[in-house]
Design a protein around this motif. Structure first.
Motif, PDB file in Angstrom:
ATOM      1  N   ALA A  26       0.824  -1.208   0.000  1.00  0.00           N
ATOM      2  CA  ALA A  26       0.000   0.000   0.000  1.00  0.00           C
ATOM      3  C   ALA A  26       0.857   1.257   0.000  1.00  0.00           C
ATOM      4  CB  ALA A  26      -0.923  -0.009   1.220  1.00  0.00           C
ATOM      5  N   THR A  27       1.955   1.252   0.740  1.00  0.00           N
ATOM      6  CA  THR A  27       2.838   2.411   0.821  1.00  0.00           C
ATOM      7  C   THR A  27       3.533   2.674  -0.510  1.00  0.00           C
ATOM      8  OG1 THR A  27       3.234   2.008   3.176  1.00  0.00           O
ATOM      9  CG2 THR A  27       4.832   3.404   2.028  1.00  0.00           C
ATOM     10  N   LEU A  28       3.948   1.614  -1.186  1.00  0.00           N
ATOM     11  CA  LEU A  28       4.722   1.758  -2.424  1.00  0.00           C
ATOM     12  C   LEU A  28       3.848   2.015  -3.651  1.00  0.00           C
ATOM     13  CD1 LEU A  28       7.223  -1.189  -1.849  1.00  0.00           C
ATOM     14  CD2 LEU A  28       7.719   1.249  -1.605  1.00  0.00           C
ATOM     15  N   GLU A  29       2.563   1.748  -3.551  1.00  0.00           N
ATOM     16  CA  GLU A  29       1.675   1.888  -4.703  1.00  0.00           C
ATOM     17  C   GLU A  29       1.705   3.328  -5.228  1.00  0.00           C
ATOM     18  OE1 GLU A  29      -2.914   0.806  -6.015  1.00  0.00           O
ATOM     19  OE2 GLU A  29      -2.366   0.878  -3.893  1.00  0.00           O
ATOM     20  N   GLY A  30       1.944   3.454  -6.496  1.00  0.00           N
ATOM     21  CA  GLY A  30       1.943   4.767  -7.123  1.00  0.00           C
ATOM     22  C   GLY A  30       3.272   5.495  -7.068  1.00  0.00           C
ATOM     23  N   LEU A  31       4.255   4.982  -6.310  1.00  0.00           N
ATOM     24  CA  LEU A  31       5.562   5.637  -6.253  1.00  0.00           C
ATOM     25  C   LEU A  31       6.387   5.283  -7.482  1.00  0.00           C
ATOM     26  CD1 LEU A  31       6.651   5.118  -2.517  1.00  0.00           C
ATOM     27  CD2 LEU A  31       5.539   7.115  -3.548  1.00  0.00           C
ATOM     28  N   ASN A  32       7.193   6.223  -7.927  1.00  0.00           N
ATOM     29  CA  ASN A  32       8.112   5.978  -9.026  1.00  0.00           C
ATOM     30  C   ASN A  32       9.389   5.392  -8.434  1.00  0.00           C
ATOM     31  OD1 ASN A  32       9.503   5.942 -11.432  1.00  0.00           O
ATOM     32  ND2 ASN A  32       9.843   8.160 -11.519  1.00  0.00           N
ATOM     33  N   LEU A  33       9.543   4.086  -8.523  1.00  0.00           N
ATOM     34  CA  LEU A  33      10.635   3.381  -7.853  1.00  0.00           C
ATOM     35  C   LEU A  33      11.795   3.140  -8.808  1.00  0.00           C
ATOM     36  CD1 LEU A  33       8.487   0.643  -6.072  1.00  0.00           C
ATOM     37  CD2 LEU A  33       9.359   2.773  -5.062  1.00  0.00           C
ATOM     38  N   PRO A  34      13.031   3.308  -8.350  1.00  0.00           N
ATOM     39  CA  PRO A  34      14.171   2.929  -9.191  1.00  0.00           C
ATOM     40  C   PRO A  34      14.070   1.454  -9.574  1.00  0.00           C
ATOM     41  CG  PRO A  34      14.918   4.247  -7.324  1.00  0.00           C
ATOM     42  CD  PRO A  34      13.469   3.922  -7.072  1.00  0.00           C
ATOM     43  N   ALA A  35      14.273   1.173 -10.828  1.00  0.00           N
ATOM     44  CA  ALA A  35      14.067  -0.191 -11.321  1.00  0.00           C
ATOM     45  C   ALA A  35      14.976  -1.196 -10.635  1.00  0.00           C
ATOM     46  CB  ALA A  35      14.291  -0.224 -12.835  1.00  0.00           C
ATOM     47  N   ASP A  36      16.209  -0.788 -10.336  1.00  0.00           N
ATOM     48  CA  ASP A  36      17.138  -1.725  -9.719  1.00  0.00           C
ATOM     49  C   ASP A  36      16.759  -2.030  -8.270  1.00  0.00           C
ATOM     50  OD1 ASP A  36      19.524  -2.172 -11.716  1.00  0.00           O
ATOM     51  OD2 ASP A  36      18.967  -0.075 -11.863  1.00  0.00           O
ATOM     52  N   TRP A  37      16.124  -1.102  -7.603  1.00  0.00           N
ATOM     53  CA  TRP A  37      15.665  -1.359  -6.244  1.00  0.00           C
ATOM     54  C   TRP A  37      14.548  -2.413  -6.268  1.00  0.00           C
ATOM     55  CZ3 TRP A  37      15.251   3.897  -3.178  1.00  0.00           C
ATOM     56  CH2 TRP A  37      16.474   4.575  -3.272  1.00  0.00           C
ATOM     57  N   VAL A  38      13.688  -2.309  -7.271  1.00  0.00           N
ATOM     58  CA  VAL A  38      12.626  -3.306  -7.424  1.00  0.00           C
ATOM     59  C   VAL A  38      13.236  -4.676  -7.720  1.00  0.00           C
ATOM     60  CG1 VAL A  38      10.707  -4.033  -8.887  1.00  0.00           C
ATOM     61  CG2 VAL A  38      10.858  -1.656  -8.105  1.00  0.00           C
ATOM     62  N   GLU A  39      14.227  -4.705  -8.593  1.00  0.00           N
ATOM     63  CA  GLU A  39      14.864  -5.978  -8.928  1.00  0.00           C
ATOM     64  C   GLU A  39      15.536  -6.591  -7.699  1.00  0.00           C
ATOM     65  OE1 GLU A  39      16.060  -9.250 -11.183  1.00  0.00           O
ATOM     66  OE2 GLU A  39      14.531  -7.719 -11.519  1.00  0.00           O
ATOM     67  N   ARG A  40      16.190  -5.764  -6.900  1.00  0.00           N
ATOM     68  CA  ARG A  40      16.799  -6.296  -5.676  1.00  0.00           C
ATOM     69  C   ARG A  40      15.732  -6.876  -4.757  1.00  0.00           C
ATOM     70  NH1 ARG A  40      21.196  -3.960  -1.329  1.00  0.00           N
ATOM     71  NH2 ARG A  40      20.225  -4.841   0.523  1.00  0.00           N
ATOM     72  N   ALA A  41      14.613  -6.157  -4.595  1.00  0.00           N
ATOM     73  CA  ALA A  41      13.538  -6.648  -3.729  1.00  0.00           C
ATOM     74  C   ALA A  41      12.993  -7.977  -4.241  1.00  0.00           C
ATOM     75  CB  ALA A  41      12.424  -5.608  -3.631  1.00  0.00           C
ATOM     76  N   ARG A  42      12.866  -8.112  -5.542  1.00  0.00           N
ATOM     77  CA  ARG A  42      12.365  -9.372  -6.096  1.00  0.00           C
ATOM     78  C   ARG A  42      13.337 -10.520  -5.843  1.00  0.00           C
ATOM     79  NH1 ARG A  42      10.147  -6.990 -11.890  1.00  0.00           N
ATOM     80  NH2 ARG A  42       8.087  -6.293 -11.145  1.00  0.00           N
ATOM     81  N   LYS A  43      14.628 -10.264  -5.989  1.00  0.00           N
ATOM     82  CA  LYS A  43      15.627 -11.296  -5.703  1.00  0.00           C
ATOM     83  C   LYS A  43      15.561 -11.708  -4.233  1.00  0.00           C
ATOM     84  CE  LYS A  43      18.998  -9.735  -9.221  1.00  0.00           C
ATOM     85  NZ  LYS A  43      19.215 -10.978  -9.975  1.00  0.00           N
ATOM     86  N   GLU A  44      15.428 -10.715  -3.367  1.00  0.00           N
ATOM     87  CA  GLU A  44      15.349 -11.021  -1.938  1.00  0.00           C
ATOM     88  C   GLU A  44      14.047 -11.753  -1.607  1.00  0.00           C
ATOM     89  OE1 GLU A  44      18.165  -7.517  -0.016  1.00  0.00           O
ATOM     90  OE2 GLU A  44      15.984  -7.328   0.144  1.00  0.00           O
ATOM     91  N   ALA A  45      12.976 -11.413  -2.306  1.00  0.00           N
ATOM     92  CA  ALA A  45      11.706 -12.105  -2.082  1.00  0.00           C
ATOM     93  C   ALA A  45      11.829 -13.582  -2.442  1.00  0.00           C
ATOM     94  CB  ALA A  45      10.596 -11.447  -2.895  1.00  0.00           C
ATOM     95  N   ASP A  46      12.516 -13.870  -3.537  1.00  0.00           N
ATOM     96  CA  ASP A  46      12.717 -15.273  -3.907  1.00  0.00           C
ATOM     97  C   ASP A  46      13.568 -15.994  -2.860  1.00  0.00           C
ATOM     98  OD1 ASP A  46      11.204 -15.044  -6.194  1.00  0.00           O
ATOM     99  OD2 ASP A  46      12.923 -14.712  -7.525  1.00  0.00           O
ATOM    100  N   ALA A  47      14.603 -15.310  -2.368  1.00  0.00           N
ATOM    101  CA  ALA A  47      15.449 -15.913  -1.342  1.00  0.00           C
ATOM    102  C   ALA A  47      14.655 -16.155  -0.058  1.00  0.00           C
ATOM    103  CB  ALA A  47      16.646 -15.018  -1.059  1.00  0.00           C
ATOM    104  N   LEU A  48      13.817 -15.190   0.310  1.00  0.00           N
ATOM    105  CA  LEU A  48      12.998 -15.345   1.515  1.00  0.00           C
ATOM    106  C   LEU A  48      11.994 -16.486   1.349  1.00  0.00           C
ATOM    107  CD1 LEU A  48      11.921 -14.584   4.265  1.00  0.00           C
ATOM    108  CD2 LEU A  48      10.749 -12.622   3.221  1.00  0.00           C
ATOM    109  N   THR A  49      11.413 -16.601   0.171  1.00  0.00           N
ATOM    110  CA  THR A  49      10.491 -17.702  -0.084  1.00  0.00           C
ATOM    111  C   THR A  49      11.193 -19.048   0.075  1.00  0.00           C
ATOM    112  OG1 THR A  49       9.192 -16.336  -1.604  1.00  0.00           O
ATOM    113  CG2 THR A  49       8.928 -18.720  -1.792  1.00  0.00           C
TER     114      THR A  49
END
Length: 548
Positions: free
Chosen positions: A138-161
């Motif tokens: 909810a906090t991040l919705e609509g924010l213009n996020l740096p693409a590499d920060w999103v990619e890092r979060a996705r990598k960490e999400a896979d590791a956490l899973t």
């Protein structure tokens, strides 16, 4: 309020808004919590920061003791840094903050220390993960996020899973009788399965944007002055780093020519990778060189030989997840209850044994694992910090989910560890000539990374230009470049602290002209704080008769 009461108030505030930090620090009472998230929590945080900072800045007079002076300085510095971060670069607007806190909210409870795993706390954090990540979405919705920060979060999400679904079942505490999930499933796994779905939902909702990850020159200048207490502007530090990089590169090339005029420094360093132990001897090699480093340091610094360091292979439950997370070789145990020693993780071999052994070459084990992180490096610095007069300097260097607790501690923490690598050059025979070449490359790299940190965040370089510099000029392994530079982009003024911290220690030693062991022991006795501030305290301790 007294200084002690102000410190108490700060620690309570820090723990409430950063409870995962509190677990790593050993502050009791917060192990079942994840950070509050959402707009309301951020506003509450800003309000409480303003109120406490007003109390700190209203403190009258100057404390007489070095410990309280350092506490008061660290309080003001940390609160101002945290307040400006909350206003301009709130961590709640970084998707990788959510994945990092979620992952290490669990990992922090599972790492070995003198206290047994608290199963109720693990279960509570597992159950809190879906709500925490939903607030993040909810906090991040609509924010213009740096693409590499999103990619890092996705990598960490896979590791956490992977940790939740396949790592936790391998943890030896999984079947603790106190772990019963309300849905009827046994152990942690019921809550972990639900949490894993929430992690993937969070990652799936992330939208990469086009935002520039740079902080801007004004913000960088603020961190250099307020957090690190450095006497330079970004432009002045850039000039120093550029000159240092060019000088060190020339020294590296000259040393390589002297050692072997027919091979470049890169070729000679690549040849060091063939100097590795047999697979069965990797652990023993870590242990042996750690012991040799402790002995080599005699007369230079008093190492923490009384505080154990155990070299162990990374446990099975952490192996799949560790690569994409901020999972360090060495983490000092919680300062609040450190026990009798530390565990140093050795990453185990993968499918490619040849590549693994090259990465576990003896020169690298010696300089990076035995000296920089172990023996007289981070291990001794952390052990000495626990005895500091300043309460905050005891915990400021705590490795948390994404970095150390107080940015300002970095010039001492990383400055010392890099300095320690070269310190053992003063013990004849500890390093070979080609290992001296490796140390020179490390120093050149630190100057280069200082330069890149400044040029990225002042806008002179893009992230891609920084990456090209790391690949083509600095000699980073290609597989490391993306992760290193993305981390640099998230945390301004972190990469510059290595080279500038080392430089400040060297300058102070030359200025004070103390016997080596006395100088180094005094330096480390203040704990984890900006080197420039420690230098001021050491100068203050001088008397007409010498050092008190």
């Amino acid at each position: 309020m007294s200084v002690g009461e102000l410190v108490d108030a700060y620690l309570a505030l820090h723990a409430r808004f950063r409870p995962v930090d509190a677990t790593f620090m050993g502050l009791g009472g917060y192990d079942a919590q994840l950070p509050p998230a959402g707009a309301e929590a951020l506003e509450q945080e800003r309000r409480e920061l303003r109120e406490l900072l007003a109390e700190v800045e209203g403190y009258g007079g100057e404390p007489e003791g070095a410990g309280e002076r350092l506490d008061l300085f660290l309080l003001g510095s940390q609160l101002r840094v945290w307040q400006r971060e909350a206003a301009e670069r709130p961590r709640q607007h970084n998707p990788a903050w959510y994945t990092g806190e979620a992952a290490f909210g669990i990992v922090s409870l599972l790492l070995p220390n003198e206290r047994p795993t608290d199963p109720a706390a693990v279960l509570a954090r597992l159950e809190a993960l879906p709500g925490f990540l939903a607030a993040g979405t909810a906090t991040l919705e609509g924010l213009n996020l740096p693409a590499d920060w999103v990619e890092r979060a996705r990598k960490e999400a896979d590791a956490l899973t992977a940790l939740l679904l396949r790592g936790l079942p391998q943890h030896p505490d999984l079947q603790h009788p106190n772990l019963q999930h309300p849905d009827g499933q046994d152990g942690w796994q019921g809550a972990a399965t639900i949490a894993a779905k929430a992690v993937q939902a969070f990652a799936g909702a992330l939208m990469p944007g086009t935002a520039d990850p740079a902080s801007g020159e004004a913000y960088l200048a603020f961190l250099m002055k307020e957090a690190h207490h450095l006497p330079y502007s970004p432009a002045e530090a850039e000039h120093l780093a550029e000159a240092g990089f060019e000088e060190l590169r020339a020294e590296l090339e000259e040393l390589a020519r002297r050692l072997d005029p027919h091979r470049s420094w890169r070729e000679q360093l690549a040849a060091l990778e063939t100097q590795h132990p047999a697979l069965a001897e990797v652990q023993a090699t870590y242990e042996a060189w750690n012991d040799r480093a402790l002995k080599a340091a005699e007369g230079l610094v008093t190492p923490a030989s009384e505080y154990g360091l155990s070299f162990e292979y990374l446990p099975a439950w952490a192996r799949e997840a560790a690569g994409a997370l901020y999972f360090l070789f060495y983490r000092s145990p919680p300062a609040g209850h450190p026990g009798q020693g530390s565990v140093y993780w050795i990453f185990p071999p993968g499918a490619d044994e040849t590549a693994y052994l090259k990465s576990q070459n003896t020169p690298f084990i010696k300089a990076v694992h035995a000296v920089h992180h172990g023996s007289v490096g981070h291990h001794t610095q952390n052990a000495r910090a626990r005895g500091a007069e300043s309460r905050l300097a005891r915990i400021a260097a705590t490795d948390c989910a994404s970095g150390i607790a107080f940015l300002g501690a970095g010039t001492l923490v990383e400055g010392w560890a890099c300095y320690a690598e070269d310190l053992l050059l003063e013990t004849p025979g500890f390093y070979t000539e080609h290992e001296e070449l490796l140390l020179k490359q490390f120093e050149m790299r630190n100057a280069a990374c200082c330069l890149a940190d400044i040029r990225l965040h002042t806008g002179r370089w893009t992230l891609e230009e920084m990456r090209a510099f790391y690949r083509d000029e600095v000699g980073f392994a290609p597989g490391r470049v993306w992760a290193e530079t993305t981390r640099n982009s998230i945390y301004p003024a972190t990469r510059l602290m290595y080279w500038l911290g080392t430089r400040t220690i060297r300058e102070l030693r030359a200025e004070l002209k103390m016997p080596p062991q006395a100088f180094h022991d005094r330096l480390l006795s203040y704990g984890s704080a900006p080197v420039a501030w420690i230098a001021a305290e050491m100068r203050r301790s001088l008397t007409p008769q010498g050092v008190s």
